[in-house]
Design a protein around this motif. Structure first.
Motif, PDB file in Angstrom:
ATOM      1  N   ALA A  37     -21.759 -10.193 -36.716  1.00  0.00           N
ATOM      2  CA  ALA A  37     -20.386 -10.196 -37.226  1.00  0.00           C
ATOM      3  C   ALA A  37     -20.194 -11.168 -38.387  1.00  0.00           C
ATOM      4  CB  ALA A  37     -19.417 -10.534 -36.101  1.00  0.00           C
ATOM      5  N   ILE A  38     -20.900 -12.309 -38.361  1.00  0.00           N
ATOM      6  CA  ILE A  38     -20.631 -13.328 -39.380  1.00  0.00           C
ATOM      7  C   ILE A  38     -21.580 -13.257 -40.562  1.00  0.00           C
ATOM      8  CG2 ILE A  38     -19.672 -14.847 -37.604  1.00  0.00           C
ATOM      9  CD1 ILE A  38     -22.151 -16.650 -38.010  1.00  0.00           C
ATOM     10  N   ALA A  39     -22.568 -12.355 -40.516  1.00  0.00           N
ATOM     11  CA  ALA A  39     -23.493 -12.221 -41.653  1.00  0.00           C
ATOM     12  C   ALA A  39     -22.686 -12.011 -42.933  1.00  0.00           C
ATOM     13  CB  ALA A  39     -24.446 -11.055 -41.408  1.00  0.00           C
ATOM     14  N   PRO A  40     -23.103 -12.637 -44.046  1.00  0.00           N
ATOM     15  CA  PRO A  40     -24.395 -13.278 -44.302  1.00  0.00           C
ATOM     16  C   PRO A  40     -24.519 -14.717 -43.823  1.00  0.00           C
ATOM     17  CG  PRO A  40     -23.084 -13.358 -46.277  1.00  0.00           C
ATOM     18  CD  PRO A  40     -22.272 -12.590 -45.273  1.00  0.00           C
ATOM     19  N   PHE A  41     -23.464 -15.300 -43.236  1.00  0.00           N
ATOM     20  CA  PHE A  41     -23.627 -16.617 -42.635  1.00  0.00           C
ATOM     21  C   PHE A  41     -24.554 -16.494 -41.432  1.00  0.00           C
ATOM     22  CE2 PHE A  41     -19.280 -16.628 -44.481  1.00  0.00           C
ATOM     23  CZ  PHE A  41     -19.589 -17.409 -45.581  1.00  0.00           C
TER      24      PHE A  41
ATOM     25  N   CYS B 208     -15.741 -18.796 -36.512  1.00  0.00           N
ATOM     26  CA  CYS B 208     -16.870 -18.748 -37.457  1.00  0.00           C
ATOM     27  C   CYS B 208     -16.443 -18.073 -38.768  1.00  0.00           C
ATOM     28  CB  CYS B 208     -18.053 -18.016 -36.846  1.00  0.00           C
ATOM     29  SG  CYS B 208     -18.942 -18.961 -35.596  1.00  0.00           S
ATOM     30  N   ARG B 209     -15.645 -17.020 -38.662  1.00  0.00           N
ATOM     31  CA  ARG B 209     -15.181 -16.359 -39.888  1.00  0.00           C
ATOM     32  C   ARG B 209     -14.364 -17.329 -40.743  1.00  0.00           C
ATOM     33  NH1 ARG B 209     -13.854 -11.981 -36.213  1.00  0.00           N
ATOM     34  NH2 ARG B 209     -15.373 -10.291 -36.364  1.00  0.00           N
ATOM     35  N   ARG B 210     -13.495 -18.112 -40.093  1.00  0.00           N
ATOM     36  CA  ARG B 210     -12.672 -19.053 -40.844  1.00  0.00           C
ATOM     37  C   ARG B 210     -13.513 -20.183 -41.454  1.00  0.00           C
ATOM     38  NH1 ARG B 210      -7.443 -20.639 -37.398  1.00  0.00           N
ATOM     39  NH2 ARG B 210      -8.358 -19.751 -35.510  1.00  0.00           N
ATOM     40  N   LEU B 211     -14.515 -20.647 -40.707  1.00  0.00           N
ATOM     41  CA  LEU B 211     -15.369 -21.716 -41.223  1.00  0.00           C
ATOM     42  C   LEU B 211     -16.270 -21.237 -42.359  1.00  0.00           C
ATOM     43  CD1 LEU B 211     -16.333 -23.455 -37.859  1.00  0.00           C
ATOM     44  CD2 LEU B 211     -14.912 -24.419 -39.676  1.00  0.00           C
ATOM     45  N   GLY B 212     -16.393 -19.938 -42.509  1.00  0.00           N
ATOM     46  CA  GLY B 212     -17.163 -19.405 -43.624  1.00  0.00           C
ATOM     47  C   GLY B 212     -16.623 -19.825 -44.975  1.00  0.00           C
ATOM     48  N   SER B 213     -15.387 -20.291 -45.012  1.00  0.00           N
ATOM     49  CA  SER B 213     -14.780 -20.686 -46.286  1.00  0.00           C
ATOM     50  C   SER B 213     -15.471 -21.884 -46.922  1.00  0.00           C
ATOM     51  CB  SER B 213     -13.296 -21.013 -46.080  1.00  0.00           C
ATOM     52  OG  SER B 213     -13.134 -22.122 -45.208  1.00  0.00           O
TER      53      SER B 213
ATOM     54  N   TRP C 273     -17.543 -22.551 -27.697  1.00  0.00           N
ATOM     55  CA  TRP C 273     -16.691 -21.364 -27.788  1.00  0.00           C
ATOM     56  C   TRP C 273     -17.176 -20.229 -26.886  1.00  0.00           C
ATOM     57  CZ3 TRP C 273     -18.112 -22.035 -33.517  1.00  0.00           C
ATOM     58  CH2 TRP C 273     -17.314 -23.032 -34.101  1.00  0.00           C
ATOM     59  N   ASN C 274     -16.251 -19.413 -26.410  1.00  0.00           N
ATOM     60  CA  ASN C 274     -16.648 -18.121 -25.876  1.00  0.00           C
ATOM     61  C   ASN C 274     -16.856 -17.180 -27.059  1.00  0.00           C
ATOM     62  OD1 ASN C 274     -14.088 -16.996 -26.622  1.00  0.00           O
ATOM     63  ND2 ASN C 274     -13.203 -17.713 -24.678  1.00  0.00           N
ATOM     64  N   VAL C 275     -17.319 -15.980 -26.805  1.00  0.00           N
ATOM     65  CA  VAL C 275     -17.672 -15.089 -27.918  1.00  0.00           C
ATOM     66  C   VAL C 275     -16.458 -14.717 -28.773  1.00  0.00           C
ATOM     67  CG1 VAL C 275     -18.642 -12.835 -28.529  1.00  0.00           C
ATOM     68  CG2 VAL C 275     -19.769 -14.244 -26.790  1.00  0.00           C
ATOM     69  N   PRO C 276     -15.317 -14.300 -28.195  1.00  0.00           N
ATOM     70  CA  PRO C 276     -14.170 -13.991 -29.050  1.00  0.00           C
ATOM     71  C   PRO C 276     -13.723 -15.181 -29.904  1.00  0.00           C
ATOM     72  CG  PRO C 276     -13.828 -13.078 -26.866  1.00  0.00           C
ATOM     73  CD  PRO C 276     -15.033 -13.959 -26.781  1.00  0.00           C
ATOM     74  N   GLN C 277     -13.718 -16.378 -29.313  1.00  0.00           N
ATOM     75  CA  GLN C 277     -13.364 -17.562 -30.100  1.00  0.00           C
ATOM     76  C   GLN C 277     -14.352 -17.778 -31.237  1.00  0.00           C
ATOM     77  OE1 GLN C 277     -13.468 -20.387 -26.853  1.00  0.00           O
ATOM     78  NE2 GLN C 277     -11.229 -20.603 -26.834  1.00  0.00           N
ATOM     79  N   ALA C 278     -15.630 -17.651 -30.921  1.00  0.00           N
ATOM     80  CA  ALA C 278     -16.658 -17.869 -31.939  1.00  0.00           C
ATOM     81  C   ALA C 278     -16.506 -16.893 -33.098  1.00  0.00           C
ATOM     82  CB  ALA C 278     -18.051 -17.746 -31.313  1.00  0.00           C
ATOM     83  N   LEU C 279     -16.241 -15.634 -32.785  1.00  0.00           N
ATOM     84  CA  LEU C 279     -16.092 -14.633 -33.843  1.00  0.00           C
ATOM     85  C   LEU C 279     -14.931 -14.991 -34.770  1.00  0.00           C
ATOM     86  CD1 LEU C 279     -16.659 -11.410 -31.723  1.00  0.00           C
ATOM     87  CD2 LEU C 279     -18.207 -12.363 -33.438  1.00  0.00           C
ATOM     88  N   ASP C 280     -13.835 -15.456 -34.196  1.00  0.00           N
ATOM     89  CA  ASP C 280     -12.660 -15.818 -34.996  1.00  0.00           C
ATOM     90  C   ASP C 280     -12.911 -17.083 -35.815  1.00  0.00           C
ATOM     91  OD1 ASP C 280      -9.924 -16.108 -35.901  1.00  0.00           O
ATOM     92  OD2 ASP C 280      -9.634 -17.532 -34.255  1.00  0.00           O
TER      93      ASP C 280
ATOM     94  N   ASP D 293     -26.666 -16.834 -23.568  1.00  0.00           N
ATOM     95  CA  ASP D 293     -26.019 -15.559 -23.875  1.00  0.00           C
ATOM     96  C   ASP D 293     -26.685 -14.897 -25.084  1.00  0.00           C
ATOM     97  OD1 ASP D 293     -24.370 -13.401 -24.231  1.00  0.00           O
ATOM     98  OD2 ASP D 293     -22.498 -14.531 -24.247  1.00  0.00           O
ATOM     99  N   VAL D 294     -27.751 -14.151 -24.814  1.00  0.00           N
ATOM    100  CA  VAL D 294     -28.499 -13.498 -25.887  1.00  0.00           C
ATOM    101  C   VAL D 294     -27.615 -12.516 -26.644  1.00  0.00           C
ATOM    102  CG1 VAL D 294     -30.482 -12.036 -26.434  1.00  0.00           C
ATOM    103  CG2 VAL D 294     -30.670 -13.761 -24.619  1.00  0.00           C
ATOM    104  N   PHE D 295     -26.927 -11.657 -25.910  1.00  0.00           N
ATOM    105  CA  PHE D 295     -26.139 -10.618 -26.579  1.00  0.00           C
ATOM    106  C   PHE D 295     -24.881 -11.181 -27.227  1.00  0.00           C
ATOM    107  CE2 PHE D 295     -28.652  -8.070 -23.521  1.00  0.00           C
ATOM    108  CZ  PHE D 295     -29.320  -7.291 -24.454  1.00  0.00           C
ATOM    109  N   GLY D 296     -24.354 -12.270 -26.691  1.00  0.00           N
ATOM    110  CA  GLY D 296     -23.250 -12.943 -27.358  1.00  0.00           C
ATOM    111  C   GLY D 296     -23.665 -13.484 -28.716  1.00  0.00           C
ATOM    112  N   HIS D 297     -24.830 -14.131 -28.765  1.00  0.00           N
ATOM    113  CA  HIS D 297     -25.347 -14.615 -30.050  1.00  0.00           C
ATOM    114  C   HIS D 297     -25.648 -13.446 -30.992  1.00  0.00           C
ATOM    115  CE1 HIS D 297     -25.899 -18.555 -28.111  1.00  0.00           C
ATOM    116  NE2 HIS D 297     -25.996 -19.034 -29.335  1.00  0.00           N
ATOM    117  N   GLN D 298     -26.166 -12.369 -30.424  1.00  0.00           N
ATOM    118  CA  GLN D 298     -26.444 -11.198 -31.254  1.00  0.00           C
ATOM    119  C   GLN D 298     -25.173 -10.668 -31.893  1.00  0.00           C
ATOM    120  OE1 GLN D 298     -26.911  -7.238 -29.451  1.00  0.00           O
ATOM    121  NE2 GLN D 298     -29.023  -7.243 -30.234  1.00  0.00           N
ATOM    122  N   ALA D 299     -24.098 -10.560 -31.108  1.00  0.00           N
ATOM    123  CA  ALA D 299     -22.827 -10.062 -31.635  1.00  0.00           C
ATOM    124  C   ALA D 299     -22.275 -10.988 -32.711  1.00  0.00           C
ATOM    125  CB  ALA D 299     -21.819  -9.919 -30.491  1.00  0.00           C
ATOM    126  N   ILE D 300     -22.389 -12.287 -32.480  1.00  0.00           N
ATOM    127  CA  ILE D 300     -21.895 -13.257 -33.462  1.00  0.00           C
ATOM    128  C   ILE D 300     -22.720 -13.187 -34.740  1.00  0.00           C
ATOM    129  CG2 ILE D 300     -21.590 -15.723 -33.935  1.00  0.00           C
ATOM    130  CD1 ILE D 300     -21.130 -16.016 -30.830  1.00  0.00           C
TER     131      ILE D 300
END
Length: 408
Positions: A287-291, A258-263, A249-256, A277-284
């Motif tokens: 955003a997805i915490a606590p996952f 990952c939130r859905r897979l949190g279910s 995934w790119n970062v926007p895809q991952a953010l979207d 991509d250090v900062f991409g992983h940081q943003a993800i």
């Protein structure tokens, strides 16, 4: 025991249909570039670097070039100050330009370094995990190269960390009796059908595994969600389920996504975007915490691991001793992760052979949390002493060396 010659082998293994596949590597062939250190005795040091078949010959050529200066070296003298030797190998001027510290030349370094540690353990007639535990903090740090880490981990700090953990290591020796818990990656390969991942999940549970991993990263996120839900329903709420996107995934895809897979309440989501991509992983991760985010399978060296840790861009460190510069760099990164209080759960490109030793040392010798180690069974029939899993637990290896010897 003197290293008398270097032999390099290109070993490739075809996989059953669908096995080993993920969203990025859809039709893999598992392979090793193998460094063999011949000696003036019957013992040989065997070192592995993992590849996916094509290109292995390039790693083999690099092993041949980089290993030349080891011929004539006596193993105890070599390992007594191996950190210096390691730095001279990794910083060979012409070959350094081809990295630095990544790619083909760094994979070659992994094979060479792993062969040195394997021969050292064999020469002392002990398993690798015991060799490492028998070393004093100073002796262990002498085998490491801490350059470029001085802003976070000096030699003195590394020795102090190991010395502090030495005081309480007896409290952690019980793992030598219980074995080290495994998690099964082979249930959820990307090209497996929905029916097959359900069947494989049931088989893994019957074998005693309570932690399982599914490959995600489909072009259609609904496929990922459906399959993740299937595994969760089959394994039950008590099971530990990991999800692995293999950088798809790119970062926007991952953010979207990952939130859905949190279910399905995943234990972690692995390699959600490009491994550099250090900062991409940081943003993800934020955003997805606590996952939680796991990564490191394709992070090539200690400096980039340092940056990930500094940025709080990983919750689990998946350093791989056949990807970074071998056991020496693996231990260096493990020390760094310990300083940042991040668990180390290695990726097992070696199929768990070397890493079953390293997680024992990490737990007993460094105080890393006793969690679990990835298990992938597809190459076990090719090893002289394959990793032995009983009721979901790696049994403690007893043979001398790093369990890296391959059958002819």
């Amino acid at each position: 025991m003197v290293i008398s010659a270097i032999q390099v082998l290109d070993r490739r293994f075809d996989l059953p249909n669908g096995s080993g596949s993920d969203a990025t590597h859809t039709n893999p062939q598992y392979a090793y570039a193998v460094c063999v250190l011949k000696t003036d005795t019957s013992l040989e040091g065997i070192g592995l670097a993992f590849t996916l078949g094509a290109g292995t010959e390039l790693v083999c050529q690099a092993i041949q070039f980089l290993s030349e200066k080891l011929v004539g070296q006596e193993i105890e003298a070599l390992m007594a100050n191996f950190g210096t030797t390691y730095r001279s190998l990794v910083d060979s001027p012409s070959y350094r330009w081809l990295g630095p510290h990544k790619g083909v030349v760094h994979l070659a370094l992994a094979a060479i370094v792993n062969a040195c540690y394997d021969l050292w353990a064999k020469s002392r007639q002990v398993p690798l995990w015991k060799l490492l535990l028998d070393l004093s903090p100073e002796e262990l740090v002498n085998t490491l190269d801490l350059s470029y880490l001085e802003d976070e981990l000096t030699r003195e700090q590394a020795i102090q960390l190991l010395t502090e953990q030495y005081k309480t290591r007896e409290n952690r020796n019980s793992v030598l009796t219980t074995g080290y818990k495994g998690y099964d990656t082979s249930v959820g390969w990307f090209n497996f059908s929905d029916e097959l991942i359900v069947e494989k999940t049931k088989q893994a549970l019957d074998k005693g595994f309570t932690a399982l991993k599914l490959k995600v990263g489909s072009d259609d996120p609904l496929r990922d969600l459906r399959r993740a839900t299937l595994i969760r329903q089959t394994a039950g709420e008590a099971a530990t389920i990991m999800l692995d996107a293999n950088q798809k995934w790119n970062v926007p895809q991952a953010l979207d996504i990952c939130r859905r897979l949190g279910s399905i309440n995943p234990y972690w989501i692995e390699e959600p975007t490009h491994p550099d991509d250090v900062f991409g992983h940081q943003a993800i991760a934020r955003a997805i915490a606590p996952f939680k985010v796991a990564t490191g399978e394709h992070i090539p060296n200690k400096v980039i691991f340092k940056n990930f840790l500094q940025a709080k861009a990983m919750d689990f460190c998946q350093v791989d001793a056949v990807r970074v510069g071998g056991i020496s760099e693996f231990l260096t990164i493990s020390l760094l992760a310990k300083k940042f209080n991040i668990p180390v759960l290695p990726h097992v490109g070696d199929m768990g052979q070397i890493h079953q030793h390293l997680v024992l040392f990490n737990h007993i010798g460094m105080g890393h949390e006793n969690l679990f180690l990835e298990h992938i069974p597809h190459l076990r029939s090719y090893f002289v002493h394959p990793a032995n899993i009983v009721e979901g637990y790696y049994q403690v290896p007893q043979e001398a060396g790093s369990s890296s010897d391959l059958k002819p």
